[in-house]
Write a protein that holds these residues in place. Structure first.
Motif, short mmCIF file in Angstrom:
data_model
loop_
_atom_site.label_atom_id
_atom_site.label_comp_id
_atom_site.label_asym_id
_atom_site.label_seq_id
_atom_site.Cartn_x
_atom_site.Cartn_y
_atom_site.Cartn_z
N LYS A 134 0.67 -1.30 -0.45
CA LYS A 134 -0.20 -0.21 -0.40
C LYS A 134 0.51 1.38 -0.30
CE LYS A 134 -4.03 -2.55 0.93
NZ LYS A 134 -4.97 -1.84 -0.93
N ARG A 135 1.92 1.48 0.75
CA ARG A 135 3.02 2.67 0.49
C ARG A 135 4.24 2.36 -0.67
NH1 ARG A 135 4.16 4.01 6.30
NH2 ARG A 135 4.82 5.98 5.27
N TRP A 136 4.62 2.93 -1.29
CA TRP A 136 5.69 3.07 -2.29
C TRP A 136 6.74 3.84 -2.84
CZ3 TRP A 136 1.07 1.00 -4.15
CH2 TRP A 136 0.13 2.02 -4.98
N ASN A 137 6.34 5.33 -1.57
CA ASN A 137 6.95 6.51 -2.24
C ASN A 137 8.08 6.15 -1.46
OD1 ASN A 137 8.62 7.51 0.37
ND2 ASN A 137 6.52 6.81 1.39
N LEU A 138 9.22 7.07 -2.43
CA LEU A 138 10.61 6.28 -3.13
C LEU A 138 11.38 6.87 -1.45
CD1 LEU A 138 13.21 6.69 -4.81
CD2 LEU A 138 13.51 8.73 -4.48
N VAL A 139 11.45 7.56 -0.57
CA VAL A 139 11.54 8.00 0.27
C VAL A 139 12.30 5.85 1.18
CG1 VAL A 139 12.07 8.24 3.11
CG2 VAL A 139 11.88 9.93 1.11
N ARG A 140 10.66 5.68 1.45
CA ARG A 140 10.18 3.97 2.46
C ARG A 140 11.12 3.48 1.58
NH1 ARG A 140 6.79 2.20 5.10
NH2 ARG A 140 5.67 -0.19 5.07
N LEU A 141 10.78 3.26 0.05
CA LEU A 141 11.82 1.90 -0.70
C LEU A 141 12.95 2.33 -0.87
CD1 LEU A 141 9.51 1.40 -3.89
CD2 LEU A 141 9.45 0.51 -2.05
N LEU A 142 13.33 3.52 -0.91
CA LEU A 142 15.14 3.53 0.12
C LEU A 142 15.38 3.28 1.32
CD1 LEU A 142 15.89 6.85 -1.78
CD2 LEU A 142 16.25 4.61 -2.96
N PRO A 160 16.06 14.26 0.11
CA PRO A 160 14.59 14.26 0.36
C PRO A 160 13.88 15.24 -0.33
CG PRO A 160 14.97 12.59 2.32
CD PRO A 160 16.28 14.40 2.08
N HIS A 161 13.62 15.09 -1.83
CA HIS A 161 12.52 15.74 -2.50
C HIS A 161 13.69 17.35 -2.65
CE1 HIS A 161 8.90 14.28 -0.32
NE2 HIS A 161 9.24 14.42 0.47
N ARG A 162 14.99 16.65 -3.21
CA ARG A 162 15.30 17.70 -4.14
C ARG A 162 15.65 16.77 -5.16
NH1 ARG A 162 18.13 22.35 -2.39
NH2 ARG A 162 18.39 22.91 -4.41
N ALA A 163 15.66 17.44 -6.32
CA ALA A 163 15.62 17.27 -7.41
C ALA A 163 17.25 15.69 -7.49
CB ALA A 163 15.88 17.82 -8.68
N LEU A 164 18.00 16.57 -7.42
CA LEU A 164 20.22 15.55 -7.36
C LEU A 164 19.43 14.06 -6.64
CD1 LEU A 164 21.80 14.92 -8.71
CD2 LEU A 164 23.12 16.29 -7.28
N TRP A 165 18.93 14.55 -5.22
CA TRP A 165 18.94 12.80 -4.42
C TRP A 165 18.07 12.35 -5.01
CZ3 TRP A 165 15.81 10.24 -1.12
CH2 TRP A 165 16.26 9.92 0.20
N ASP A 166 16.69 12.91 -4.97
CA ASP A 166 15.68 12.17 -5.83
C ASP A 166 16.04 10.86 -7.19
OD1 ASP A 166 14.22 12.95 -3.61
OD2 ASP A 166 12.68 13.35 -4.68
N ALA A 167 16.41 11.97 -7.80
CA ALA A 167 17.14 10.76 -9.59
C ALA A 167 17.97 10.03 -8.87
CB ALA A 167 17.31 12.19 -10.54
N VAL A 168 19.36 10.44 -8.50
CA VAL A 168 20.24 9.51 -7.94
C VAL A 168 19.56 8.53 -6.80
CG1 VAL A 168 21.69 8.86 -5.82
CG2 VAL A 168 21.97 10.46 -7.59
N GLY A 169 17.97 8.38 -5.95
CA GLY A 169 17.96 7.52 -5.52
C GLY A 169 17.06 6.69 -6.10
N ALA A 170 16.17 7.19 -7.13
CA ALA A 170 15.58 6.30 -8.65
C ALA A 170 16.09 5.62 -9.27
CB ALA A 170 14.67 7.19 -9.31
N ALA A 171 17.48 6.05 -9.83
CA ALA A 171 18.52 5.50 -10.14
C ALA A 171 19.49 4.07 -9.57
CB ALA A 171 19.93 5.86 -10.83
N LEU A 172 19.32 4.42 -8.14
CA LEU A 172 20.36 3.44 -6.98
C LEU A 172 19.07 2.42 -7.20
CD1 LEU A 172 22.05 5.14 -4.44
CD2 LEU A 172 22.83 3.75 -6.79
N LEU A 173 17.17 3.04 -6.79
CA LEU A 173 16.24 1.63 -6.74
C LEU A 173 16.56 0.58 -7.85
CD1 LEU A 173 14.64 0.66 -4.69
CD2 LEU A 173 12.74 2.87 -5.61
N LEU A 174 16.55 1.43 -8.81
CA LEU A 174 16.39 0.56 -10.24
C LEU A 174 16.80 -0.95 -9.97
CD1 LEU A 174 14.86 0.21 -13.23
CD2 LEU A 174 16.85 0.96 -14.02
N PRO A 175 18.25 -1.52 -10.20
CA PRO A 175 18.65 -2.58 -10.22
C PRO A 175 18.08 -3.59 -8.90
CG PRO A 175 20.57 -1.16 -9.12
CD PRO A 175 19.25 0.01 -9.89
N SER A 176 17.55 -2.85 -7.89
CA SER A 176 17.26 -3.30 -6.67
C SER A 176 16.15 -3.90 -6.60
CB SER A 176 17.34 -2.32 -5.62
OG SER A 176 18.44 -2.63 -5.21
N LEU A 177 14.98 -3.08 -7.23
CA LEU A 177 13.69 -3.40 -7.76
C LEU A 177 13.56 -4.89 -9.20
CD1 LEU A 177 11.58 -0.11 -7.76
CD2 LEU A 177 11.71 -2.70 -6.53
#
Length: 217
Positions: A134-142, A160-177
Motif C-alpha cells: 500500500k506504500r511505495w514512496n521513494l524515501v520508504r523504498l530506499l 529528499p525532495h531535492r531533484a538530484l537526491w531523488d534522481a540518484v535515489g531512483a537510479a540506485l533503486l532500479l537494480p534492487s527492484l
C-alpha cells in the motif's frame, strides 16, 4: 535496442520538483536533475541539475524543500535558459524515475520538444513485484532496500525532495527492484519495459513492450 540487456541501455534518471499539481496548467518547475546510468549505476560525473526561476512568487508548501527559497529561485536561470540543455540530455534516452509519469506530464507540457525514447517507472516496477503493498514512496523504498546511506554518499549536500537526491535515489533503486523480479536475474530492456513502462502519450496496455511505447513518441 529492445532485446539488449537493460544495463547497456541509454538510461537517465530524471526528477523534477514543481510548484504542485494543484496549480494545474500553471504548475512550474522549480528544480530538475538528470543523471545518466553507466552499467546500471548512476554516473555523478555526468549528472546535471539546476534550480529554475518559476517567474513568480511561490508560497511555501509542505512538498517544496525549504532550501528552495524565494531568493534562490529568483537568481536561478529561467526555463528557457536551460531548455536546450534539457532537450539534449534527454534526446533518445530512456528516462527512469519514481512515479515518472507525473514528472513527464509537467516536463512535456513545458518542454514539448524533449524527445526521450521511453519512460521507466520504479514505482510501477515495485508494485509489479509487490502488488499487495500500500506504500511505495521513494524515501520508504530506499529505506526498505537499505540504500539511504549510498544516496547520502553520492549526494552529500542533498536531501529528499531535492531533484538530484531523488534522481540518484531512483537510479540506485532500479537494480534492487530488478533483483525482485521473478524469472530472470537480468531482464532485457524489452522485458523491463513490459512491466515498468509508462506511455509518452496516451495509454499503454498491460504487458506492452518498448515497441508500443516508442510508437507514442
Amino acid at each position: 535496442m529492445t532485446h539488449q540487456p537493460w544495463t547497456t541501455a541509454p538510461l537517465v534518471a530524471l526528477d523534477l520538483e514543481g510548484t504542485g499539481g494543484q496549480d494545474r496548467d500553471h504548475e512550474q518547475i522549480l528544480e530538475i536533475a538528470i543523471v545518466p546510468l553507466d552499467d546500471g549505476f548512476p554516473d555523478l560525473t555526468a549528472a546535471w541539475d539546476s534550480t529554475v526561476n518559476p517567474g513568480r512568487i511561490v508560497a511555501p508548501r509542505p512538498w517544496i524543500a525549504r532550501e528552495l527559497t524565494g531568493d534562490i529561485l529568483f537568481t536561478a536561470p529561467a526555463l528557457d535558459d536551460i531548455r536546450a540543455e534539457i532537450v539534449g540530455r534527454l534526446k533518445r534516452r530512456i528516462i527512469v524515475g519514481h512515479n515518472i509519469g507525473v514528472d513527464w506530464r509537467l516536463l512535456h507540457r513545458l518542454v514539448p520538444e524533449a524527445q526521450p525514447a521511453a519512460l521507466l517507472d520504479t514505482a510501477r516496477l515495485y508494485r509489479h513485484s509487490h502488488p499487495a503493498s500500500k506504500r511505495w514512496n521513494l524515501v520508504r523504498l530506499l529505506e526498505k532496500y537499505a540504500l539511504n546511506a549510498q544516496v547520502a554518499q553520492l549526494v552529500p549536500k542533498g536531501s529528499p525532495h531535492r531533484a538530484l537526491w531523488d534522481a540518484v535515489g531512483a537510479a540506485l533503486l532500479l537494480p534492487s527492484l530488478i533483483e525482485d523480479l521473478p524469472g530472470t536475474a537480468s531482464p532485457t530492456l524489452e522485458e523491463l519495459t513490459a512491466v515498468a513502462g509508462v506511455p509518452l502519450r496516451g495509454k499503454i496496455a498491460r504487458g506492452a513492450g518498448i515497441e508500443q511505447v516508442a510508437l507514442d513518441v
